[in-house]
Design an enzyme around this catalytic site. Structure first.
Site, PDB file in Angstrom:
ATOM      1  N   LYS A  74       7.668 -19.912  24.449  1.00 17.33           N
ATOM      2  CA  LYS A  74       8.011 -18.192  23.969  1.00 17.33           C
ATOM      3  C   LYS A  74       8.306 -18.230  25.950  1.00 17.33           C
ATOM      4  O   LYS A  74       8.470 -18.450  26.759  1.00 17.33           O
ATOM      5  CB  LYS A  74       7.223 -17.599  23.619  1.00 17.33           C
ATOM      6  CG  LYS A  74       5.948 -17.172  22.249  1.00 17.33           C
ATOM      7  CD  LYS A  74       6.240 -16.304  21.395  1.00 17.33           C
ATOM      8  CE  LYS A  74       6.045 -16.956  20.210  1.00 17.33           C
ATOM      9  NZ  LYS A  74       7.126 -16.139  18.964  1.00 17.33           N
TER      10      LYS A  74
ATOM     11  N   ARG B  17       0.650  -1.191  -0.226  1.00 10.49           N
ATOM     12  CA  ARG B  17      -0.032   0.084   0.090  1.00 10.49           C
ATOM     13  C   ARG B  17       0.966   1.551   0.308  1.00 10.49           C
ATOM     14  O   ARG B  17       0.567   2.085  -0.707  1.00 10.49           O
ATOM     15  CB  ARG B  17      -0.121  -0.224   1.558  1.00 10.49           C
ATOM     16  CG  ARG B  17      -1.999  -1.030   0.662  1.00 10.49           C
ATOM     17  CD  ARG B  17      -3.421  -0.837   2.131  1.00 10.49           C
ATOM     18  NE  ARG B  17      -2.264  -1.278   3.125  1.00 10.49           N
ATOM     19  CZ  ARG B  17      -2.880  -2.352   3.745  1.00 10.49           C
ATOM     20  NH1 ARG B  17      -3.471  -2.724   3.908  1.00 10.49           N
ATOM     21  NH2 ARG B  17      -2.611  -3.325   5.212  1.00 10.49           N
TER      22      ARG B  17
ATOM     23  N   ARG C 264      13.590 -36.155  20.085  1.00 13.30           N
ATOM     24  CA  ARG C 264      14.602 -37.011  21.134  1.00 13.30           C
ATOM     25  C   ARG C 264      12.825 -38.307  20.609  1.00 13.30           C
ATOM     26  O   ARG C 264      11.583 -38.030  20.576  1.00 13.30           O
ATOM     27  CB  ARG C 264      14.393 -36.357  22.386  1.00 13.30           C
ATOM     28  CG  ARG C 264      15.422 -35.455  22.457  1.00 13.30           C
ATOM     29  CD  ARG C 264      15.609 -35.458  23.430  1.00 13.30           C
ATOM     30  NE  ARG C 264      16.512 -34.074  23.709  1.00 13.30           N
ATOM     31  CZ  ARG C 264      17.180 -34.767  24.250  1.00 13.30           C
ATOM     32  NH1 ARG C 264      18.000 -35.833  24.802  1.00 13.30           N
ATOM     33  NH2 ARG C 264      19.011 -33.264  23.887  1.00 13.30           N
TER      34      ARG C 264
ATOM     35  N   ARG D 148      22.410 -40.774  21.459  1.00 13.94           N
ATOM     36  CA  ARG D 148      22.766 -41.772  22.631  1.00 13.94           C
ATOM     37  C   ARG D 148      23.117 -42.927  22.765  1.00 13.94           C
ATOM     38  O   ARG D 148      22.219 -44.065  22.654  1.00 13.94           O
ATOM     39  CB  ARG D 148      21.951 -40.913  24.013  1.00 13.94           C
ATOM     40  CG  ARG D 148      22.200 -39.725  23.557  1.00 13.94           C
ATOM     41  CD  ARG D 148      21.498 -39.157  24.189  1.00 13.94           C
ATOM     42  NE  ARG D 148      22.288 -38.621  25.766  1.00 13.94           N
ATOM     43  CZ  ARG D 148      22.600 -37.342  25.753  1.00 13.94           C
ATOM     44  NH1 ARG D 148      21.851 -36.122  25.104  1.00 13.94           N
ATOM     45  NH2 ARG D 148      23.580 -36.937  26.979  1.00 13.94           N
TER      46      ARG D 148
ATOM     47  N   HIS E 216       4.416 -26.097  13.030  1.00 17.19           N
ATOM     48  CA  HIS E 216       5.408 -26.627  12.529  1.00 17.19           C
ATOM     49  C   HIS E 216       5.721 -27.554  13.418  1.00 17.19           C
ATOM     50  O   HIS E 216       6.092 -29.269  13.013  1.00 17.19           O
ATOM     51  CB  HIS E 216       6.078 -25.859  13.787  1.00 17.19           C
ATOM     52  CG  HIS E 216       6.304 -24.206  13.101  1.00 17.19           C
ATOM     53  ND1 HIS E 216       5.801 -24.326  11.410  1.00 17.19           N
ATOM     54  CD2 HIS E 216       6.600 -23.060  13.254  1.00 17.19           C
ATOM     55  CE1 HIS E 216       5.753 -22.769  11.286  1.00 17.19           C
ATOM     56  NE2 HIS E 216       6.308 -21.957  12.020  1.00 17.19           N
TER      57      HIS E 216
ATOM     58  N   GLN F 102      17.744 -27.228  14.834  1.00 17.62           N
ATOM     59  CA  GLN F 102      18.278 -25.966  16.002  1.00 17.62           C
ATOM     60  C   GLN F 102      18.893 -25.681  16.956  1.00 17.62           C
ATOM     61  O   GLN F 102      17.978 -26.260  17.507  1.00 17.62           O
ATOM     62  CB  GLN F 102      17.443 -24.666  14.715  1.00 17.62           C
ATOM     63  CG  GLN F 102      15.652 -24.722  15.455  1.00 17.62           C
ATOM     64  CD  GLN F 102      14.640 -23.536  14.543  1.00 17.62           C
ATOM     65  OE1 GLN F 102      15.001 -23.271  13.773  1.00 17.62           O
ATOM     66  NE2 GLN F 102      14.218 -23.169  15.316  1.00 17.62           N
TER      67      GLN F 102
HETATM   68  C1  BG6 Z   1       7.203 -18.315  13.129  1.00 18.64           C
HETATM   69  C2  BG6 Z   1       5.927 -17.957  14.111  1.00 18.64           C
HETATM   70  O1  BG6 Z   1       5.729 -19.118  11.792  1.00 18.64           O
HETATM   71  O2  BG6 Z   1       7.560 -19.036  13.646  1.00 18.64           O
HETATM   72  C3  BG6 Z   1       6.799 -17.465  14.805  1.00 18.64           C
HETATM   73  O3  BG6 Z   1       4.602 -17.289  14.086  1.00 18.64           O
HETATM   74  C4  BG6 Z   1       8.248 -18.121  15.672  1.00 18.64           C
HETATM   75  O4  BG6 Z   1       6.282 -17.104  16.461  1.00 18.64           O
HETATM   76  C5  BG6 Z   1       8.452 -18.512  14.167  1.00 18.64           C
HETATM   77  O5  BG6 Z   1       9.154 -17.052  16.278  1.00 18.64           O
HETATM   78  C6  BG6 Z   1       9.563 -19.574  14.964  1.00 18.64           C
HETATM   79  O6  BG6 Z   1      10.687 -19.463  13.240  1.00 18.64           O
HETATM   80  P1  BG6 Z   1      11.423 -20.321  13.659  1.00 18.64           P
HETATM   81  O7  BG6 Z   1      12.469 -20.557  11.852  1.00 18.64           O
HETATM   82  O8  BG6 Z   1      13.298 -18.838  13.916  1.00 18.64           O
HETATM   83  O9  BG6 Z   1      11.834 -20.909  14.694  1.00 18.64           O
END
Ligand code: BG6
Length: 500
Positions: free
Chosen positions: A351, A56, A361, A397, A255, A389
């Site tokens: 978080k 926009r 695991r 193990r 995820h 990550q």
């Molecule tokens: C996003 C979430 O899909 O994934 C976020 O909305 C989160 O809250 C993020 O922080 C984490 O992604 P990554 O790749 O940094 O682990």
């Protein structure tokens, strides 16, 4: 020995335009443009490509290019050559401002594309880097401007959308149905960026390209599976979004559940996207809808981490007073099929935790009739640890004899660290996923029935939590989460271990 990473061999002959809608936002600037540039540096974009940023705000092409440039990195081609590549890449980027719901704005975009494209059969990717409530407006406006084509003579058009896809089964279905009026399922690429992560892409390889895992990948040998996602971060200005969704919809339903599906699924017939996704859907359909008795919800209060003091969730800017949105959830999923019956899949996402880490695991059962039982007393059973990550790796193990006189056993690990095993750049998830969109490979994208199955697992619990107005427990920022999550894991003889 270090192994070099590889680049795919692709057909670059067909012209392509990538239209990034929401081009001035964080997702576009931090992830999409850098990923496109990374592909460009590796010769993975078509010879003729064009990128149009659409949003926009009014902005000149030069201002836009400058904003994009600030986020590009020279990871693939360091040094002077990179400056040259950046200049060439940015010369292929233009900006256009318009309204998301205006067919008129998108007709101008259409005219602009016709002006840029020398080939009438150029392909188009429309990347919706915008909040989901705008998806439909944009889809209809694109349609109104005759930019949506399935026909390969005119060039294909594909749309990329990012979660959250609705907030429960019904709203997700409604969104899917409305989007289908414009883009067919074939043209729709629903991103879950976790599927583009290197270690997660490796899960199927680990399971199905090695002989040793499959025979023991079942209830006879596995005691529990734990998938943990933690972030040592506060909301960083995203309270407006996050408070509407909470951790279950933000991270778990997508995820974490994708990781569960990849661990639990059967071997697909082949790597064709239909077969891969068929197996994932079957695994998800075998998971019983979650009961709130099998979960813990919590919210972070104030606390400290790395010597810094953090306020609690409720004190963050933009959080509604008295919000009961969970920032942490632990749950146990039951996969009711022959392979997994009785094996708890413990998942947790939080978080404001002590560290940022994602890992899977797999805990194996104890050794029957163990002749070393005495010496191995107190040692944990075998465990396969897949670290997604930050320090990507796979370790196993085992119980091992400690060198020396007399018998002493200890837990040791066979350890593969990506940083020392592989040379070269670890691609960002978005690079891999955008390349797949261009190539039309949908294996790593969420199919509509997969989305339905994922919502079916969480929708009843989400509704119950909301109807009963369940108040989350509190845990200190920077901690390991609430004690109740430890107790939940304990019910299944498990602990949330986070060491490597
Ligand atoms: C996003 C979430 O899909 O994934 C976020 O909305 C989160 O809250 C993020 O922080 C984490 O992604 P990554 O790749 O940094 O682990």
């Amino acid at each position: 020995m270090m192994k070099l990473n590889s680049t795919p061999d692709i057909d670059r002959s067909h012209p392509l335009a990538v239209v990034v809608i929401g081009a001035s936002g964080d997702l576009a600037l931090k992830k999409i443009f850098p990923a496109l540039f990374a592909l460009y540096c590796q010769n993975l974009l078509p010879e003729q490509f064009h990128i149009v940023g659409f949003a926009r705000s009014g902005m000149s092409n030069d201002d836009f290019r400058q904003r994009v440039e600030e986020k590009l990195t020279c990871r693939y081609v360091p040094g002077e050559k990179c400056d040259e590549l950046m200049k060439d890449f940015l010369a292929n980027c233009t900006y256009m401002s318009g309204n998301y719901d205006s067919a008129e704005s998108f007709r101008k975009l259409h005219a602009e594309l016709e002006h840029i494209e020398t080939d009438a059969s150029a392909n188009h990717v429309f990347y919706m880097a915008i909040p989901p409530f705008l998806f439909l407006d944009v889809a209809h406006a694109l349609h109104g401007a005759e930019l949506v084509s399935e026909c390969s003579v005119r060039g294909w058009s594909r749309v990329v959308i990012e979660k959250p896809f609705g907030s429960d089964r019904a709203s997700s279905d409604a969104l899917t149905k409305s989007m289908l009026q414009v883009f067919s399922e074939d043209q729709t690429y629903r991103i879950d960026h976790y599927l583009g992560k290197e270690v997660i892409q490796n899960l199927l390889v680990l399971r199905f390209a090695n002989l040793i895992f499959d025979p023991i990948w079942n209830r006879n040998h596995i005691q529990n599976v734990r998938i943990s996602w933690t972030e040592n971060l506060s909301l960083q200005g995203r309270a407006g979004y996050f408070d509407q969704y909470g951790i279950i919809r933000d991270v778990m339903q997508n995820h974490l559940l994708q990781m569960v599906a990849l661990v639990a699924m059967e071997q697909p017939v082949s790597l064709h996207s239909t077969y891969v996704r068929d197996e994932k859907v079957k695994a998800l359909r075998a998971i019983a809808p979650l009961s709130i008795d099998d979960m813990v919800v919590a919210q972070y209060g104030s606390g400290s981490s790395g010597g810094r003091q953090y306020t609690g969730y409720l004190e963050e800017e933009g959080t509604p007073e008295g919000s009961i949105t969970p920032t942490f959830t632990a749950a146990v999923l039951k996969v009711n099929n022959r392979r997994w019956d009785g094996v708890p899949f413990l998942i947790r996402a939080g978080k404001g935790m002590s560290d940022s880490k994602t890992e899977i695991r797999i805990r194996f059962r104890g050794v029957p009739g163990n002749i070393f039982a005495e010496a191995a007393k107190g040692l944990p059973q075998n465990e396969l640890v897949i670290t997604v990550q930050p320090d990507a790796g796979i370790s196993f193990r085992i119980v091992n004899r400690v060198p020396g006189l007399g018998i002493r056993l200890d837990e040791t690990e066979l350890d593969l660290r990506y940083s020392s095993a592989f040379e070269g750049v670890m691609p960002d998830a978005y690079e891999s996923l955008i390349l797949d969109v261009i190539q039309g490979d949908k294996s790593l994208f969420i199919r509509a029935d997969e989305l339905e199955a994922a919502w079916d697992i969480f929708t009843p619990a989400l509704h119950e939590l909301e109807a009963k107005h369940v108040v989350p427990e509190t845990y200190a920022f920077g901690s390991q989460g609430p004690d109740a999550a430890t107790a939940l894991a304990g019910r299944f003889g498990a602990i949330w271990r986070t060491d490597t």
